[in-house]
Design a protein around this motif. Sequence first.
Motif: not given
Length: 153
Positions: A17-22, A100-104
């Motif tokens: 559904h998404y292009a990137r994990r976040l 991305w882990k800095d924003f999840t």
Amino acid sequence: MIIAIQSDPNSQDWREHYARRLQFGNWVIQAKPGHPILREMIATVTEETLKKEKEGSLVLPELNMEMNIMNWTGTGIWTDVIFKYFNDYVLSGIFSKVTWKDFTKLDVPKLVSDVLVLPITCFSPGLGEMGSQSEDHPLAFVKHYFEKLYRQP
């Protein structure tokens, strides 16, 4: 610059559904004129468009159209450009790797270099998923209706 998280799925099938994990949303931003992220985004989309024109592939295929748009001009490439900026210490002044882990699961605004990253609720309230809060939440600023107008003739 001010941006917000658009999607932060917590499932193994996010690639469907998404292009990137976040992903950072690209429908609402605030930035000073000439911000390096804006310049890089324009250059990246222009280069990709010229490449597609040269290859004769400017027409989007019906199959997987949404993912193609996300990766060409949408949230996928937008997210890549932002992370490229964060991870270029000359531009951002950040000396550690940003992922991305800095924003999840972000639930309060986070300042990273000169970019204020807002939680998903700020620009996508009422989704009821990915941690998004209701439309009456104090951080709910903008609502996106996800009408996918690019699909309409």
